[in-house]
Design a protein around this motif. Sequence first.
Motif, PDB file in Angstrom:
ATOM      1  N   GLU A 144     -26.446 -23.349 -16.169  1.00 31.38           N
ATOM      2  CA  GLU A 144     -26.867 -22.657 -14.946  1.00 31.38           C
ATOM      3  C   GLU A 144     -27.767 -21.469 -15.271  1.00 31.38           C
ATOM      4  OE1 GLU A 144     -24.830 -20.589 -10.987  1.00 31.38           O
ATOM      5  OE2 GLU A 144     -23.591 -21.469 -12.568  1.00 31.38           O
ATOM      6  N   GLY A 148     -31.986 -21.372 -14.299  1.00 29.94           N
ATOM      7  CA  GLY A 148     -32.396 -20.247 -13.478  1.00 29.94           C
ATOM      8  C   GLY A 148     -33.401 -19.352 -14.172  1.00 29.94           C
ATOM      9  N   ARG A 151     -36.888 -21.145 -14.375  1.00 29.95           N
ATOM     10  CA  ARG A 151     -37.614 -21.065 -13.113  1.00 29.95           C
ATOM     11  C   ARG A 151     -38.331 -19.738 -12.967  1.00 29.95           C
ATOM     12  NH1 ARG A 151     -40.247 -24.111 -10.291  1.00 29.95           N
ATOM     13  NH2 ARG A 151     -38.567 -25.640 -10.371  1.00 29.95           N
ATOM     14  N   HIS A 206     -32.690 -27.193  -9.607  1.00 30.97           N
ATOM     15  CA  HIS A 206     -33.731 -26.176  -9.775  1.00 30.97           C
ATOM     16  C   HIS A 206     -35.136 -26.762  -9.736  1.00 30.97           C
ATOM     17  CE1 HIS A 206     -30.215 -23.919 -11.219  1.00 30.97           C
ATOM     18  NE2 HIS A 206     -30.913 -22.826 -10.999  1.00 30.97           N
TER      19      HIS A 206
END
Length: 439
Positions: A144, A148, A151, A206
């Motif tokens: 996770e 993140g 991105r 994502h």
Amino acid sequence: MVHLLASEVRQLLHNKFVVILGDSVQRAVYKDLVLLLQKDCLLTLSQLKAKGEYSFEQDELVQGGKQGRMHNGTHYREVRQFCSGQHLVRFYFLTRVYSDYLEAILEELRSGEHDPDLVIMNSCLWDLTRYGEDSWPNYLQNLESLFGRLRQVLPESCLLVWNTAMPVGNNINSGFLPPELRPAASTLKTNVIEANFYSSVEAQKHGFDVLDLHFHFRRHTGKYLQPDGVHWNERAHRHLSQLLLAHVADAWGVELPQRDPVSKCIKDGPARGGPGRRLERQLPACRDQPAFPPPHRPLPLPGCCPLLPTPSPRPPQFPLLPPKPRPIPLQQVTPPFLVCPQDADFSSDRPFQSDQFSLNHFHSDILPSTQTEFAFDGDFMFSPQPPRPPFPQPCYQQRAPVVHRGFPRYCPRGPYLPWRGRPRNSKRRAPAYREPRPQ
């Protein structure tokens, strides 16, 4: 699937900066891609087993490896780079999917001279086996955090492809796993499948692409997996490279050459033999002989084969019966005839720059020729003429495809699709004969 030649791979990755991150399996992905950018040959067994060497096929060891102490610890580092006039490929060895070292890599990529155009990444086996009892919850949390962070750091023009971890054997004796941890690796085969599911879901959440390598190689462990139970042979890695390049071409909107496959690295069907059995090579693993046999029909010369071929004109449709001749009017206007030129060759001798490559110069718009009129005197008459054969349909140029990168429009074929996306099999069967309608 069309197997691309080295000249076509150079065109696809022309002026591209490719970054590959992962363990020793991804290092073999890097090596096969570097080799395919130069020649149509397979990797040798010694090249697959080599680790931290100073040079491989014109590349260089940037950091770690044999420049320092060689070991199998979690702090092992190896950075490799292949740079030519129009290609830049870099590899970072990872032992954990997200860490302070990965943050340093992302900072280096963000502050570098060139932005990455393609990032290929995977990390799984080290995460599940080398970081204690809490390795599984830490891996899920790191996934996770990783996506993140990617991105936020990667530019919008960058395409990230997450490779799922490839299948492993029942008996694992690879060097990355110490002997004292090998008995606990009995459940690694099923843990990899579960880890691939969570990593695929997190990547797609994502907006990143997923290439399910575990699905593609799930039936080939008995024939192409190495005896250590983790690494794969040269034929498997060439098939992997073709899958990866086909995915990248689809994501970038590049149309691949329309021809029959000249060879197939992995044959479908039941596996024969064991992991250590020697196989007959159909593709030579050498430096001088080509890896693919010559096709039945001649191919264009290297460097002159556009990845976007000109569409062929429609075949002319002739009428079944000749039409009845009609009087020709005094003035007749001939239909316009469009000239369909050949595509421009895809080549460049300029030095590497990340923003020079564009797909918009593959095609050009050609204006139709002007119309021609014929005028006759008023008392001039035509005798009945035989019917004229119809002209073939004009060949129109296709517009250059729009390049989309980093968006989840590619749905890979694999077991990790949501159940709502799968078509349901109908239990109703069509009758063998037509039932009469009730009166």
